[in-house]
Design an enzyme around this catalytic site. Structure first.
Site, PDB file in Angstrom:
ATOM      1  N   LYS A   1      -2.545  -5.284  24.819  1.00 17.59           N
ATOM      2  CA  LYS A   1      -3.201  -4.113  25.382  1.00 17.59           C
ATOM      3  C   LYS A   1      -2.237  -2.940  25.451  1.00 17.59           C
ATOM      4  CE  LYS A   1      -6.781  -6.353  28.176  1.00 17.59           C
ATOM      5  NZ  LYS A   1      -7.361  -6.493  29.532  1.00 17.59           N
TER       6      LYS A   1
ATOM      7  N   HIS B   1       0.918  -9.909  30.734  1.00 19.46           N
ATOM      8  CA  HIS B   1       0.402  -9.215  31.918  1.00 19.46           C
ATOM      9  C   HIS B   1       1.424  -8.192  32.398  1.00 19.46           C
ATOM     10  CE1 HIS B   1      -2.449 -12.767  33.076  1.00 19.46           C
ATOM     11  NE2 HIS B   1      -2.986 -11.949  32.192  1.00 19.46           N
TER      12      HIS B   1
ATOM     13  N   HIS C   1     -12.111 -16.355  26.387  1.00 22.62           N
ATOM     14  CA  HIS C   1     -10.803 -16.503  27.046  1.00 22.62           C
ATOM     15  C   HIS C   1     -10.498 -17.951  27.446  1.00 22.62           C
ATOM     16  CE1 HIS C   1      -9.331 -12.576  26.930  1.00 22.62           C
ATOM     17  NE2 HIS C   1      -9.257 -12.267  28.214  1.00 22.62           N
TER      18      HIS C   1
ATOM     19  N   TYR D   1      -3.857 -17.652  38.452  1.00 24.41           N
ATOM     20  CA  TYR D   1      -3.835 -18.997  37.872  1.00 24.41           C
ATOM     21  C   TYR D   1      -3.205 -20.004  38.819  1.00 24.41           C
ATOM     22  CZ  TYR D   1      -5.200 -16.908  33.457  1.00 24.41           C
ATOM     23  OH  TYR D   1      -5.889 -16.230  32.471  1.00 24.41           O
TER      24      TYR D   1
ATOM     25  N   ARG E   1      -7.102 -19.268  26.385  1.00 26.94           N
ATOM     26  CA  ARG E   1      -6.046 -18.497  27.060  1.00 26.94           C
ATOM     27  C   ARG E   1      -5.910 -18.941  28.516  1.00 26.94           C
ATOM     28  NH1 ARG E   1      -3.181 -13.577  26.963  1.00 26.94           N
ATOM     29  NH2 ARG E   1      -3.465 -12.206  28.770  1.00 26.94           N
TER      30      ARG E   1
ATOM     31  N   ARG F   1      -4.960 -13.472  23.293  1.00 27.22           N
ATOM     32  CA  ARG F   1      -6.373 -13.106  23.343  1.00 27.22           C
ATOM     33  C   ARG F   1      -6.952 -13.231  21.932  1.00 27.22           C
ATOM     34  NH1 ARG F   1      -3.332  -9.334  26.138  1.00 27.22           N
ATOM     35  NH2 ARG F   1      -3.825  -9.093  28.359  1.00 27.22           N
TER      36      ARG F   1
END
Length: 325
Positions: free
Chosen positions: A198, A295, A269, A304, A272, A174
């Site tokens: 995150k 993730h 994004h 995706y 990414r 990110r």
């Protein structure tokens, strides 16, 4: 009483009521025990302060007074908006309802409430939006648009911009993760970067030869120029004043390169999304891509795979002689 929000807090949030105390306890739990990122915590705080304002307007002072109708009224108000708030899209409303459901679930578990009035209130389902990736050819145009310009300062910025964009595409990081990198987070000999994602979770990602060479060129030929004042400290990417490049500054770099490359469908994004899509198109396992993107759930990554299926349909429809009647 109508909801009133100023600077992310509301009058209801300052009443000192038992309800307000429950919200403050829950936010403290999220910050200390769950370790939520600052931006996520800020969103929860904003949503719950708005919820407090609605409940205060309905005469609720204690969390045990809240009913399912109150929670549903909050959701309706989010979708319809009011004089002070525009209507929220399903995704934003869902985030706020998740915060409210978390509050009541926490209150019940901790003995602050006897019931969970939000148990049966489901967040609205946002429409599924496929990630927008650009083609490999468009990525190459974008990267080439971060050109080295005339003049020492401009040339240094050009090398930095190329290194930043190559790293974003080469690692799938990110923008916030990329600008948070320190020089010591890189192992250029092995071609890896240690990224803080995150929730403060750290992962190690490969960056690829193109990104490694671009970052090496930046470190040797450009970063010392940008760090003339010595303000950058350990930061990898520096701004023109020698401080750490901000997320907004990195987004401006991406947007400027996209304009030069004549690409319109570009967001923070984009690289990414393109990283993930191109890996899957190349045969990568979805769980490997999950790890690379950081993730928590493979379900997040599987969106995706829908992009790649869509590409297969398009290729089939335009290539097979009997695809269309």
């Amino acid at each position: 009483m109508s909801p009133s929000t100023t600077g992310g807090t509301s009058a209801a949030a300052d009443t000192g009521s038992a309800l307000d105390s429950a919200v403050r306890t829950y936010l403290g739990h999220l910050a200390v025990e769950r370790g939520l990122a600052a931006n996520t915590l800020s969103s929860y705080r904003r949503d719950l302060h708005r919820y407090l304002a609605i409940l205060t307007g309905r005469g609720r002072a204690d969390i045990d007074q809240v009913t399912e109708d109150d929670v549903r009224a909050f959701l309706t108000g989010l979708r319809e908006g009011d004089a002070e708030h525009p209507p929220l899209a399903a995704g934003s409303a869902a985030r706020a309802v998740v915060a409210v459901r978390g509050l009541h679930r926490f209150a019940l578990r901790e003995g602050l409430a006897r019931d969970d009035p939000a148990r049966d209130v489901r967040p609205p389902t946002p429409p599924r939006r496929l990630p927008k990736a650009i083609s490999i050819e468009e990525v190459e145009r974008l990267l080439a648009a971060a050109t080295v310009e005339e003049g020492a300062a401009a040339a240094a910025r050009g090398l930095r911009d190329r290194a930043l964009l190559e790293l974003l595409y080469g690692s799938g990081a990110r923008i916030s993760e990329a600008v948070g990198l320190d020089v010591d987070d890189l192992d250029l000999d092995e071609g890896f970067a240690r990224v803080s994602g995150k929730g403060g979770k750290t992962r190690v990602v490969p960056i690829g030869d193109y990104a490694r060479r671009a970052v090496e060129a930046y470190l040797v030929r450009a970063r010392p120029e940008l760090n003339g004042a010595g303000r950058g400290g350990p930061a990898l990417f520096l701004n023109a004043r020698g401080g750490r490049l901000s997320r907004q500054g990195a987004w401006m770099v991406l947007r400027a390169a996209a304009e030069r490359a004549r690409l319109s469908a570009v967001s923070p994004h984009t690289l990414r999304h393109s990283f993930a899509t191109h890996l899957l198109d190349g045969g990568a396992d979805v769980r490997v891509v999950q790890e690379l993107l950081g993730h928590a759930s493979v379900t997040t990554t599987q969106v995706y795979t829908l992009v790649t299926v869509q590409l297969l349909r398009e290729v089939y429809a335009t290539s097979h002689p009997r695809a269309r009647g």
